[in-house]
Design an enzyme around this catalytic site. Structure first.
Site, PDB file in Angstrom:
ATOM      1  N   ASP A 121       8.613  22.895 -16.834  1.00 34.72           N
ATOM      2  CA  ASP A 121       7.878  22.770 -15.580  1.00 34.72           C
ATOM      3  C   ASP A 121       8.645  21.963 -14.541  1.00 34.72           C
ATOM      4  O   ASP A 121       8.471  22.160 -13.335  1.00 34.72           O
ATOM      5  CB  ASP A 121       6.516  22.121 -15.841  1.00 34.72           C
ATOM      6  CG  ASP A 121       5.605  23.016 -16.658  1.00 34.72           C
ATOM      7  OD1 ASP A 121       5.761  24.250 -16.577  1.00 34.72           O
ATOM      8  OD2 ASP A 121       4.745  22.493 -17.391  1.00 34.72           O
TER       9      ASP A 121
ATOM     10  N   ASP B 203      23.498  11.968 -42.660  1.00 32.84           N
ATOM     11  CA  ASP B 203      22.521  12.360 -43.681  1.00 32.84           C
ATOM     12  C   ASP B 203      23.172  12.783 -44.989  1.00 32.84           C
ATOM     13  O   ASP B 203      22.478  13.063 -45.971  1.00 32.84           O
ATOM     14  CB  ASP B 203      21.569  13.447 -43.172  1.00 32.84           C
ATOM     15  CG  ASP B 203      22.238  14.814 -42.998  1.00 32.84           C
ATOM     16  OD1 ASP B 203      23.475  14.918 -43.127  1.00 32.84           O
ATOM     17  OD2 ASP B 203      21.504  15.793 -42.710  1.00 32.84           O
TER      18      ASP B 203
ATOM     19  N   ASP C 136       0.515  16.241 -17.121  1.00 32.60           N
ATOM     20  CA  ASP C 136       1.860  15.777 -17.454  1.00 32.60           C
ATOM     21  C   ASP C 136       2.415  14.852 -16.374  1.00 32.60           C
ATOM     22  O   ASP C 136       3.507  14.306 -16.530  1.00 32.60           O
ATOM     23  CB  ASP C 136       2.811  16.968 -17.622  1.00 32.60           C
ATOM     24  CG  ASP C 136       2.344  17.921 -18.710  1.00 32.60           C
ATOM     25  OD1 ASP C 136       1.667  17.470 -19.643  1.00 32.60           O
ATOM     26  OD2 ASP C 136       2.654  19.127 -18.611  1.00 32.60           O
TER      27      ASP C 136
ATOM     28  N   GLU D 278      16.460  17.971 -32.926  1.00 30.32           N
ATOM     29  CA  GLU D 278      15.815  16.751 -33.418  1.00 30.32           C
ATOM     30  C   GLU D 278      14.472  16.617 -32.712  1.00 30.32           C
ATOM     31  O   GLU D 278      14.377  16.766 -31.496  1.00 30.32           O
ATOM     32  CB  GLU D 278      16.678  15.519 -33.134  1.00 30.32           C
ATOM     33  CG  GLU D 278      16.182  14.260 -33.807  1.00 30.32           C
ATOM     34  CD  GLU D 278      16.308  14.313 -35.325  1.00 30.32           C
ATOM     35  OE1 GLU D 278      15.266  14.185 -35.998  1.00 30.32           O
ATOM     36  OE2 GLU D 278      17.434  14.489 -35.833  1.00 30.32           O
TER      37      GLU D 278
ATOM     38  N   LEU E 157      22.246  12.536 -36.686  1.00 27.40           N
ATOM     39  CA  LEU E 157      21.344  11.744 -35.846  1.00 27.40           C
ATOM     40  C   LEU E 157      20.094  11.424 -36.660  1.00 27.40           C
ATOM     41  O   LEU E 157      19.320  12.318 -36.993  1.00 27.40           O
ATOM     42  CB  LEU E 157      20.986  12.534 -34.578  1.00 27.40           C
ATOM     43  CG  LEU E 157      19.937  11.916 -33.647  1.00 27.40           C
ATOM     44  CD1 LEU E 157      20.398  10.561 -33.123  1.00 27.40           C
ATOM     45  CD2 LEU E 157      19.650  12.871 -32.490  1.00 27.40           C
TER      46      LEU E 157
ATOM     47  N   ASP F 209      -1.370  -1.634 -14.664  1.00 27.71           N
ATOM     48  CA  ASP F 209      -1.655  -2.417 -15.863  1.00 27.71           C
ATOM     49  C   ASP F 209      -1.666  -1.559 -17.123  1.00 27.71           C
ATOM     50  O   ASP F 209      -1.978  -2.031 -18.212  1.00 27.71           O
ATOM     51  CB  ASP F 209      -2.961  -3.190 -15.727  1.00 27.71           C
ATOM     52  CG  ASP F 209      -4.156  -2.272 -15.491  1.00 27.71           C
ATOM     53  OD1 ASP F 209      -3.974  -1.037 -15.485  1.00 27.71           O
ATOM     54  OD2 ASP F 209      -5.272  -2.799 -15.309  1.00 27.71           O
TER      55      ASP F 209
ATOM     56  N   ASP G  17      20.535  20.694 -38.024  1.00 33.05           N
ATOM     57  CA  ASP G  17      21.685  20.464 -37.155  1.00 33.05           C
ATOM     58  C   ASP G  17      21.445  20.907 -35.718  1.00 33.05           C
ATOM     59  O   ASP G  17      22.062  20.395 -34.791  1.00 33.05           O
ATOM     60  CB  ASP G  17      22.917  21.183 -37.712  1.00 33.05           C
ATOM     61  CG  ASP G  17      23.427  20.534 -38.988  1.00 33.05           C
ATOM     62  OD1 ASP G  17      23.105  19.354 -39.201  1.00 33.05           O
ATOM     63  OD2 ASP G  17      24.134  21.203 -39.757  1.00 33.05           O
TER      64      ASP G  17
ATOM     65  N   HIS H 116      28.321  14.002 -41.248  1.00 29.43           N
ATOM     66  CA  HIS H 116      26.953  13.654 -40.881  1.00 29.43           C
ATOM     67  C   HIS H 116      26.441  12.464 -41.692  1.00 29.43           C
ATOM     68  O   HIS H 116      26.668  12.389 -42.897  1.00 29.43           O
ATOM     69  CB  HIS H 116      26.021  14.841 -41.097  1.00 29.43           C
ATOM     70  CG  HIS H 116      26.348  16.021 -40.253  1.00 29.43           C
ATOM     71  ND1 HIS H 116      25.685  17.229 -40.368  1.00 29.43           N
ATOM     72  CD2 HIS H 116      27.253  16.192 -39.262  1.00 29.43           C
ATOM     73  CE1 HIS H 116      26.172  18.087 -39.491  1.00 29.43           C
ATOM     74  NE2 HIS H 116      27.141  17.484 -38.816  1.00 29.43           N
TER      75      HIS H 116
ATOM     76  N   GLU I  98      -6.035   1.327 -10.825  1.00 25.49           N
ATOM     77  CA  GLU I  98      -6.803   0.251 -10.216  1.00 25.49           C
ATOM     78  C   GLU I  98      -6.383   0.044  -8.764  1.00 25.49           C
ATOM     79  O   GLU I  98      -5.315   0.505  -8.350  1.00 25.49           O
ATOM     80  CB  GLU I  98      -6.641  -1.048 -11.005  1.00 25.49           C
ATOM     81  CG  GLU I  98      -5.238  -1.637 -11.006  1.00 25.49           C
ATOM     82  CD  GLU I  98      -4.321  -1.048 -12.060  1.00 25.49           C
ATOM     83  OE1 GLU I  98      -3.197  -1.559 -12.192  1.00 25.49           O
ATOM     84  OE2 GLU I  98      -4.718  -0.073 -12.740  1.00 25.49           O
TER      85      GLU I  98
END
Length: 678
Positions: A161, A482, A175, A362, A419, A120, A359, A480, A126
């Protein structure tokens, strides 16, 4: 959830049976009856429940019941046994004259078995949630969540990991997703019965399961596994090498904890769904395999990688220090300090002269009810900054992910200035509370052109929660998104504005200057090694006008896409006065792509209400740059403050600007991705 199981019984024999609480034993009475049987009767101890299907016509409970060809006895138990075979049920079979022909006896042992997860999604595991074996999106949805264990508890000789087949530190367990095996019953299972955890080969490529060590393990193979291979307190149970493993039945009322580790993000070949099974196996005869008589299943969905838009609060700004960017760095230091955020400088011995922090990487994050942490996506551009995301950012509670492409497939469009992600939007009634990812590609009708590499696009689409939008950016030399768009926060309407570069707005501004007697105002005045040019000269350059008409048509095509895909009106868009020029890209001089004519003000850094904007070096009116004046006028109406940063020599001349040379790690969304309505 009822787990039905067909049970075979034989008259004239006593059969010992395990019944799992919550399951149902189905006995086909006609199939197990002696020849010529016409009637039957059932007796049982008080803690056994049964019914008959189809229900018999009314008759005395002491009278034999007519035996039909499809008579089925349905047996269940609602509480665990304290001892083996402590419950009984018998079936008598009668002939035509109700003479007894035979008797089948069942000795029953009831056990509770539940493989439990946080179905849930409230952070608590639970008991026996009826929806734990499936996934459903939305605030009323269900299904457990799994994080990719892509951070590194080690700070030296580090690697994610998920690449280690053991628990390096107890802190690594946060984690992972907790899974609990709950059992209740007699001190031990009847001879030959055992519990086995298992998963499919396909799922095993994406997940591992560890357990908490327990005492009293009687399985020699598992003992050997615990001793030889893995961290002493958290042995590995399931992996791509071990698809099935016996797990202990502890007796009485007991719980055993398991930790489920995600190994990879959703992608084109992986929908993110994982199922783990727990089966009770029954022995048949010596030398023959056991058969499963009960299986419980828990399903997880791997948490997606989520990008953060400009409207979220900044936490940290990253820039590079190079031999020639002192002026830029000075401006960035002042902006970040005045904005109250942290500045992280990547020095030249690390960046090796690669200044394009935007570049290379991100920032995003992953989230679950029990834990969340930032995750950097490393681009396949692999410039001289390629080691920075892994060596400098990967660490405890800071994850790393990348997608590797063939070198010949990688182009400038794979740098992450290409991106971006929008703020949250609603489009035609569909809500995108985490915004939408924006990438640049070649024009749809182009037979040749550059595209973001397929492995990165596949990864972005597979995350699902920020459905991507593809814009046309191949018209730009660098390519790009941007370079012609960004988002800034706003106090009204949708909570943001889309800023678009606009040659039309640039020409309108310059014509206004000319009409007001400022035609001799000069761009680039005072810049070293740069030839100043007047407003009149710009307006008289017909080739430049034609080139900017082409650029404006490219931006307008993207404008229409963004309006449609983000549900924007023209009032949600602000046009910035920016001119471009076309340059030939190949030796034959036949491929024309655009670059900014003067520093590209849309290529800015957004730090709350403070904007770091490339200083445009436009014509001065009354001692002030007219382009800066216009920019401030447009932004200050939104309550935003403009700081102009000199990036001309160290970035603009190298075909980049402030945004290209910086990066921002931001706070995560409050909205939980699993509450999305899909």
């Amino acid at each position: 959830m009822i787990h039905p199981r067909t049970l075979r019984v034989d008259y004239g024999q006593t059969t010992s049976v395990i019944c799992v609480v919550g399951s149902e034993l189905n006995v086909n009475l006609n199939r197990s009856a002696p020849p010529s049987s016409k009637f039957f009767s059932v007796k049982c101890t008080s803690n056994v429940q049964y019914s008959i299907s189809p229900p018999p016509q009314e008759t005395s409970h002491l009278s034999p019941i007519p035996l039909n060809g499809n008579s089925v006895l349905l047996i269940s138990m609602n509480q665990a046994s304290q001892h083996e075979n402590d419950s009984k049920l018998s079936v008598r079979y009668y002939g035509e004259n109700k003479e007894v022909l035979g008797k089948a006896v069942l000795h029953l042992t009831a056990v509770e078995i539940s493989l439990d997860v946080d179905a849930d999604r409230d952070g608590v595991v639970e008991k026996n949630n009826p929806n734990k074996g499936s996934w459903k999106w939305g605030p009323n949805g269900h299904g457990a969540i799994l994080l990719v264990n892509c951070d590194s508890e080690r700070t030296y000789w580090k690697k994610p990991d998920s690449e280690k087949d053991h628990v390096y530190k107890v802190s690594d367990l946060k984690d992972m997703s907790l899974m609990v095996l709950r059992t209740k019953g007699p001190a031990k299972l009847p001879e030959g019965y055992k519990l086995t955890m298992h998963m499919s080969q396909g799922d095993a490529e994406s997940v591992r399961v560890f357990m908490t060590r327990t005492t009293g393990i009687r399985n020699n193979a598992l003992q050997k596994l615990l001793y030889e291979s893995f961290t002493k307190d958290y042995p590995l149970v399931l992996s791509s090498e071990v698809l099935s493993q016996e797990v202990p039945y502890l007796g009485g009322e007991a719980e055993m904890k398991f930790y489920v580790e995600g190994l990879r993000f959703p992608d084109k070949d992986f929908d993110g769904l994982i199922s783990i099974n727990l089966s009770l196996l029954e022995p048949i005869s010596a030398g023959l395999p056991e058969t499963p008589i009960f299986t419980d299943t828990a399903m997880f969905r791997v948490a997606p990688w989520i990008m953060t838009p400009n409207t979220l609060q900044p936490l940290e700004v990253l820039v590079c220090s190079t031999a020639d960017n002192y002026q830029f760095l000075k401006g960035m230091r002042n902006l970040v300090a005045n904005s109250g955020y942290k500045l992280k400088i990547c020095h030249e011995y690390v960046n090796r002269g690669d200044r394009w922090m935007q570049d290379e990487l991100e920032f995003g994050y992953i989230d679950s009810p029990h834990h969340r942490f930032p995750v950097v996506l490393d681009s396949p551009r692999d410039g001289k900054l390629q080691d920075f995301p892994y060596h400098e950012l990967l660490g405890p509670d800071f994850g790393y992910v990348t997608r590797v492409a063939e070198r010949e497939d990688v182009s400038s469009l794979d740098s992450f200035g290409n991106l971006e992600v929008s703020p949250p939007v609603t489009v035609n009634g569909k809500n995108y509370p985490l915004g939408r990812i924006i990438i640049g590609v070649a024009f749809p009708t182009a037979t040749k052109g550059r595209n973001m590499t397929k492995v990165v696009q596949d990864f972005l689409w597979a995350q699902k929660v920020q459905e991507p939008i593809a814009l046309f950016s191949d018209w730009l030399l660098v390519g790009h998104v941007d370079e012609f768009m960004t988002f800034v926060p706003a106090p009204d309407r949708k909570g943001f504005r889309l800023l678009l570069a606009s040659p039309d707005a640039g020409y309108k501004l310059f014509r206004g200057l000319q009409n007001n007697g400022h035609g001799q105002g000069k761009l680039f005045e005072g810049l070293k090694d740069e030839e100043p040019i007047t407003v009149d000269e710009i307006l008289n350059d017909e080739n430049l006008q034609a080139e900017n008409n082409y650029v404006q048509s490219c931006i307008d095509w993207n404008r229409d896409v963004l309006k449609r895909e983000l549900g924007l009106d023209d009032e949600d868009i602000i046009d910035l006065p920016i001119l471009f020029k076309l340059e030939t890209e190949d030796e034959c001089g036949t491929t024309y792509r655009a670059v900014a004519y003067y520093p590209d003000m849309v290529n800015m850094i957004v730090l709350g209400k403070n904007l770091g904007i490339p200083k445009p070096f436009g014509p001065k009116v009354n001692g002030r740059c007219a382009l800066e004046t216009e920019m401030c006028s447009l932004m200050e109406g939104l309550g935003l403050s403009c700081t102009f940063i000199d990036d001309f020599a160290s970035y603009h001349k190298l075909l980049g600007e402030v945004h290209c040379g910086s990066n921002v790690r931001r706070e995560m969304f409050d909205f939980k991705w699993w509450n999305l309505e899909m």
